[in-house]
Write a protein that holds these residues in place. Sequence first.
Motif, short mmCIF file in Angstrom:
data_model
loop_
_atom_site.label_atom_id
_atom_site.label_comp_id
_atom_site.label_asym_id
_atom_site.label_seq_id
_atom_site.Cartn_x
_atom_site.Cartn_y
_atom_site.Cartn_z
N VAL A 39 5.18 -31.19 13.69
CA VAL A 39 5.68 -31.49 12.36
C VAL A 39 7.00 -32.24 12.49
O VAL A 39 8.04 -31.66 12.78
CB VAL A 39 5.88 -30.20 11.52
N ALA A 40 6.94 -33.54 12.31
CA ALA A 40 8.15 -34.36 12.38
C ALA A 40 9.04 -34.08 11.17
O ALA A 40 8.57 -33.67 10.11
CB ALA A 40 7.76 -35.84 12.41
N ALA A 41 10.33 -34.30 11.32
CA ALA A 41 11.30 -34.03 10.25
C ALA A 41 10.96 -34.75 8.94
O ALA A 41 11.24 -34.23 7.86
CB ALA A 41 12.70 -34.41 10.71
N ARG A 42 10.33 -35.91 9.02
CA ARG A 42 10.01 -36.64 7.79
C ARG A 42 9.13 -35.82 6.85
O ARG A 42 9.21 -35.94 5.65
CB ARG A 42 9.37 -37.98 8.11
N TYR A 43 8.28 -34.95 7.41
CA TYR A 43 7.44 -34.11 6.57
C TYR A 43 8.27 -33.05 5.85
O TYR A 43 7.99 -32.70 4.72
CB TYR A 43 6.31 -33.47 7.38
N GLY A 44 9.26 -32.52 6.52
CA GLY A 44 10.15 -31.56 5.88
C GLY A 44 10.94 -32.18 4.76
O GLY A 44 11.13 -31.59 3.69
N LEU A 45 11.44 -33.40 4.98
CA LEU A 45 12.15 -34.13 3.92
C LEU A 45 11.22 -34.32 2.72
O LEU A 45 11.58 -34.03 1.58
CB LEU A 45 12.63 -35.49 4.43
N TRP A 46 10.03 -34.81 3.00
CA TRP A 46 9.04 -35.08 1.96
C TRP A 46 8.68 -33.80 1.21
O TRP A 46 8.69 -33.77 -0.02
CB TRP A 46 7.80 -35.69 2.62
N ALA A 68 12.31 -28.15 -6.39
CA ALA A 68 12.39 -29.46 -5.72
C ALA A 68 13.84 -29.97 -5.73
O ALA A 68 14.60 -29.69 -6.65
CB ALA A 68 11.48 -30.46 -6.42
N ILE A 69 14.19 -30.72 -4.69
CA ILE A 69 15.51 -31.33 -4.61
C ILE A 69 15.36 -32.84 -4.48
O ILE A 69 14.26 -33.34 -4.24
CB ILE A 69 16.31 -30.76 -3.42
N ASP A 70 16.45 -33.57 -4.61
CA ASP A 70 16.40 -35.03 -4.50
C ASP A 70 16.52 -35.45 -3.03
O ASP A 70 16.85 -34.64 -2.16
CB ASP A 70 17.51 -35.66 -5.34
N GLY A 71 16.24 -36.71 -2.78
CA GLY A 71 16.21 -37.23 -1.42
C GLY A 71 17.54 -37.15 -0.69
O GLY A 71 17.59 -36.84 0.50
N LYS A 72 18.63 -37.43 -1.37
CA LYS A 72 19.94 -37.38 -0.71
C LYS A 72 20.27 -35.95 -0.28
O LYS A 72 20.81 -35.74 0.80
CB LYS A 72 21.01 -37.94 -1.63
N THR A 73 19.94 -34.98 -1.12
CA THR A 73 20.19 -33.59 -0.76
C THR A 73 19.32 -33.18 0.42
O THR A 73 19.79 -32.51 1.35
CB THR A 73 19.94 -32.67 -1.98
N ALA A 74 18.04 -33.58 0.40
CA ALA A 74 17.14 -33.24 1.51
C ALA A 74 17.66 -33.82 2.82
O ALA A 74 17.70 -33.12 3.83
CB ALA A 74 15.73 -33.76 1.21
N LEU A 75 18.07 -35.07 2.79
CA LEU A 75 18.58 -35.71 4.01
C LEU A 75 19.87 -35.04 4.47
O LEU A 75 20.06 -34.81 5.67
CB LEU A 75 18.79 -37.20 3.77
N ARG A 76 20.73 -34.68 3.56
CA ARG A 76 21.97 -33.99 3.90
C ARG A 76 21.67 -32.65 4.58
O ARG A 76 22.37 -32.24 5.50
CB ARG A 76 22.81 -33.78 2.64
N SER A 77 20.59 -31.98 4.15
CA SER A 77 20.26 -30.69 4.76
C SER A 77 19.82 -30.85 6.21
O SER A 77 19.94 -29.92 7.01
CB SER A 77 19.16 -29.97 3.96
N TYR A 78 19.33 -32.02 6.56
CA TYR A 78 18.91 -32.29 7.93
C TYR A 78 20.03 -32.88 8.79
O TYR A 78 19.88 -33.03 9.99
CB TYR A 78 17.71 -33.24 7.95
N THR A 79 21.12 -33.27 8.18
CA THR A 79 22.19 -33.94 8.93
C THR A 79 23.49 -33.14 8.84
O THR A 79 23.75 -32.28 9.67
CB THR A 79 22.38 -35.38 8.41
#
Length: 126
Positions: A39-46, A68-79
């Motif tokens: 499961v690549a990280a892109r699936y978790g973001l999605w 559900a959250i927005d894309g910027k929040t999802a990406l921030r959670s991974y970074t």
Amino acid sequence: MATEPPPAQARGQRLEPLKTLQSRGILWSGGSDYPVTPVAARYGLWASIVRQTAKGAFGLHPFGMTEAIDGKTALRSYTAWGARQMFLEDQIGTLEPGKRADIAIWDRNLYAIPNDKLAQIKDMNA
């Protein structure tokens, strides 16, 4: 007379309560064991944004859209937030002078594509 959803379905609506965490100021980290697990990280973001499963076996939104959250929040959670969870926010997690960088280069702009296309992005570093 209103009927209650089955217990498993009701629990599903509360799985990964990301919006609730965000509204309470709680920072979490998204993550993946890829390439150990498939499961690549892109699936978790999605999944954080569209709240769907990869195969759709449990309906379109088995986890509901309330959390559900927005894309910027999802990406921030991974970074940035992931770095903070490891107490490394002064070393990694954001692109700043003096920090180490592990950069993913995607084939599309994550902020410019429809959310349902996020699972299809390709890592150009691979």
